[in-house]
Scaffold this motif. Structure first.
Motif, PDB file in Angstrom:
ATOM      1  N   LYS A 158       0.868  -1.195   0.000  1.00 48.64           N
ATOM      2  CA  LYS A 158       0.000   0.000   0.000  1.00 48.64           C
ATOM      3  C   LYS A 158       0.894   1.231   0.000  1.00 48.64           C
ATOM      4  CE  LYS A 158      -0.052   0.803   4.925  1.00 48.64           C
ATOM      5  NZ  LYS A 158      -0.763   1.218   6.104  1.00 48.64           N
ATOM      6  N   VAL A 159       0.290   2.370  -0.264  1.00 47.07           N
ATOM      7  CA  VAL A 159       1.037   3.625  -0.136  1.00 47.07           C
ATOM      8  C   VAL A 159       0.275   4.605   0.750  1.00 47.07           C
ATOM      9  CG1 VAL A 159       0.127   4.721  -2.223  1.00 47.07           C
ATOM     10  CG2 VAL A 159       2.403   5.338  -1.420  1.00 47.07           C
ATOM     11  N   ALA A 160      -1.057   4.498   0.767  1.00 51.04           N
ATOM     12  CA  ALA A 160      -1.868   5.421   1.582  1.00 51.04           C
ATOM     13  C   ALA A 160      -1.465   5.308   3.051  1.00 51.04           C
ATOM     14  CB  ALA A 160      -3.347   5.100   1.412  1.00 51.04           C
ATOM     15  N   GLY A 161      -1.211   6.440   3.658  1.00 50.58           N
ATOM     16  CA  GLY A 161      -0.865   6.478   5.076  1.00 50.58           C
ATOM     17  C   GLY A 161       0.604   6.276   5.382  1.00 50.58           C
ATOM     18  N   LEU A 162       1.398   5.883   4.379  1.00 55.69           N
ATOM     19  CA  LEU A 162       2.831   5.688   4.647  1.00 55.69           C
ATOM     20  C   LEU A 162       3.520   7.040   4.831  1.00 55.69           C
ATOM     21  CD1 LEU A 162       4.060   2.874   2.198  1.00 55.69           C
ATOM     22  CD2 LEU A 162       3.196   2.658   4.535  1.00 55.69           C
ATOM     23  N   GLU A 163       4.486   7.062   5.740  1.00 57.61           N
ATOM     24  CA  GLU A 163       5.317   8.255   5.951  1.00 57.61           C
ATOM     25  C   GLU A 163       6.519   8.138   5.015  1.00 57.61           C
ATOM     26  OE1 GLU A 163       4.838  10.805   7.970  1.00 57.61           O
ATOM     27  OE2 GLU A 163       3.246  10.122   9.312  1.00 57.61           O
ATOM     28  N   GLY A 187      -2.207   9.205  -1.339  1.00 63.16           N
ATOM     29  CA  GLY A 187      -2.472   9.200   0.099  1.00 63.16           C
ATOM     30  C   GLY A 187      -1.267   9.071   1.002  1.00 63.16           C
ATOM     31  N   ALA A 188      -0.043   9.168   0.441  1.00 63.68           N
ATOM     32  CA  ALA A 188       1.147   9.112   1.308  1.00 63.68           C
ATOM     33  C   ALA A 188       1.273  10.410   2.100  1.00 63.68           C
ATOM     34  CB  ALA A 188       2.391   8.897   0.458  1.00 63.68           C
ATOM     35  N   LYS A 189       1.938  10.306   3.268  1.00 63.63           N
ATOM     36  CA  LYS A 189       2.247  11.511   4.050  1.00 63.63           C
ATOM     37  C   LYS A 189       3.699  11.858   3.752  1.00 63.63           C
ATOM     38  CE  LYS A 189      -0.841  10.102   7.741  1.00 63.63           C
ATOM     39  NZ  LYS A 189      -0.868   9.459   9.059  1.00 63.63           N
ATOM     40  N   LEU A 190       3.893  12.999   3.125  1.00 60.99           N
ATOM     41  CA  LEU A 190       5.231  13.310   2.608  1.00 60.99           C
ATOM     42  C   LEU A 190       5.979  14.297   3.483  1.00 60.99           C
ATOM     43  CD1 LEU A 190       4.005  13.416  -1.047  1.00 60.99           C
ATOM     44  CD2 LEU A 190       5.767  11.886  -0.219  1.00 60.99           C
ATOM     45  N   ARG A 191       7.276  14.014   3.633  1.00 59.87           N
ATOM     46  CA  ARG A 191       8.169  14.936   4.333  1.00 59.87           C
ATOM     47  C   ARG A 191       9.275  15.294   3.355  1.00 59.87           C
ATOM     48  NH1 ARG A 191       9.614  10.810   9.306  1.00 59.87           N
ATOM     49  NH2 ARG A 191       7.484  10.443  10.008  1.00 59.87           N
ATOM     50  N   LEU A 192       9.538  16.569   3.165  1.00 54.41           N
ATOM     51  CA  LEU A 192      10.631  16.994   2.287  1.00 54.41           C
ATOM     52  C   LEU A 192      11.725  17.574   3.155  1.00 54.41           C
ATOM     53  CD1 LEU A 192       8.556  18.810  -0.502  1.00 54.41           C
ATOM     54  CD2 LEU A 192       9.282  16.417  -0.416  1.00 54.41           C
ATOM     55  N   GLY A 220      10.940   7.548  12.137  1.00 56.43           N
ATOM     56  CA  GLY A 220       9.631   6.908  11.990  1.00 56.43           C
ATOM     57  C   GLY A 220       9.156   6.753  10.549  1.00 56.43           C
ATOM     58  N   ALA A 221      10.034   7.040   9.574  1.00 59.36           N
ATOM     59  CA  ALA A 221       9.606   6.950   8.163  1.00 59.36           C
ATOM     60  C   ALA A 221       9.458   5.492   7.737  1.00 59.36           C
ATOM     61  CB  ALA A 221      10.607   7.664   7.263  1.00 59.36           C
TER      62      ALA A 221
END
Ligand code: CP
Length: 315
Positions: A158-163, A187-192, A220-221
């Motif tokens: 899955k990808v939705a909800g992944l950090e 739906g991924a949660k992205l950090r740049l 936590g990624a």
């Protein structure tokens, strides 16, 4: 496959900013069918027989150009590779004249890479054949983001909800931009993460979290995507030295251990070993860098298939 083909409306793939999630899922489903073809003893189907794909690359490439070539050949298309060196562009011919001359030879699809953002869109408005953007300046690299998504889905289900942390030279990265659209829409949660000079503040408008702190980005990624510092696109000094950049933003085992225990590591390539990540990490069991390259063939077969309107690809 026939119904899927009939639903595909796009003539060009210029970027993912205007893609709908169902279109992305559609590409993923088609790529899975292509992967089945690639698992056979004879990895070739007649789907695109009689069609011509021209790889029009004005910038260097190892992975993208080769995998589009293999993808086209697996589908039985005639594939022609154009490269800037040795072409008449070095004699002063314009991009449009070069492209119009190639088009006069009746290709079905142009796969193009250029150092100018917007080059693929520019040609799409002036030529009648289909265009796939294989990277335009700092703008987009849609097939890379799609193969990154495919790789994540295979690894994580899955990808939705992944950090998902994307780290490095965000400013100049067409991969970061396309992934921001692609993974964000799914739906991924992205950090740049990157130095302030390479991390445009306006990217927070996409809903991504921005940080200049590498440890904060990795903690936590589920997925860590490292990017190359694109010195060739930097017209001024964005950091004191490559050594300094590596000291602050280079990923090593200690920092990667802050990610989830089952986190995966990705990189679009080419890697600058010892700059954005260590040799040990690049080659470790949680590195999916070569899996990304493998996914690229199935995903690019899917794109060529959908664009060419081919049927019975998996026959
Ligand atoms: N990821 C990528 O675009 O690699 P190449 O420059 O080798 O095509």
């Amino acid at each position: 496959m026939e119904n899927e083909r009939m639903n595909w409306k796009r003539k060009h793939i210029l970027g993912l900013s205007d893609f709908m999630p169902y279109e992305i899922e559609f590409v993923m489903d088609t790529a899975r069918s292509m992967e089945e073809v690639l698992s056979r003893d004879i990895k070739k189907v007649p789907t695109l027989r009689g069609k011509t794909v021209v790889n029009l690359f004005f910038e260097p490439s190892t992975r993208t150009r080769t995998s589009f070539e293999i993808a086209g050949k697996r589908l039985s298309a005639d594939v022609v590779n154009f490269s800037y060196s040795g072409s008449s562009q070095s004699k002063g011919e314009t991009l449009l004249d070069t492209a119009r001359n190639i088009e006069a030879m009746k290709p079905g699809i142009l796969v193009m890479r250029h150092n100018a953002s917007g080059a693929a869109q520019f040609l799409s408005q002036r030529l009648s054949c289909s265009i796939i953007n294989a990277g335009d300046g700092s703008n987009e690299h849609p097939s890379q983001a799609l193969l990154d998504l495919y790789t994540i889905l295979k690894a994580k289900g899955k990808v939705a909800g992944l950090e998902i942390a994307i780290i490095g030279d965000i400013l100049h990265s067409r991969v970061a931009r396309s992934n921001l659209y692609c993974l964000g829409k799914m739906g991924a949660k992205l950090r740049l993460c990157g130095p302030a000079t390479l991390l445009p503040r306006e990217m927070s408008r996409t809903g991504a979290t921005l940080t200049n702190d590498l440890r904060e980005a990795v903690k936590g990624a589920d997925v860590v995507i490292m990017l190359r510092v694109q010195l060739e696109r930097q017209k001024s000094a964005f950091f004191p030295s490559v050594r300094e950049y590596s000291r602050v933003y280079g990923l090593n085992e200690d920092i990667f251990s802050l990610a989830k225990d089952d986190a995966i590591l990705m990189h679009p390539g080419p890697i600058n070993r010892g700059v954005e990540l260590t040799n040990e990490l690049a080659d470790c069991s949680r590195s999916l860098i070569l899996n990304q390259v493998e996914s690229g063939v199935a995903v690019r077969m899917a794109l060529l298939y959908l664009m060419a309107g081919g049927a019975h690809a998996a026959d």
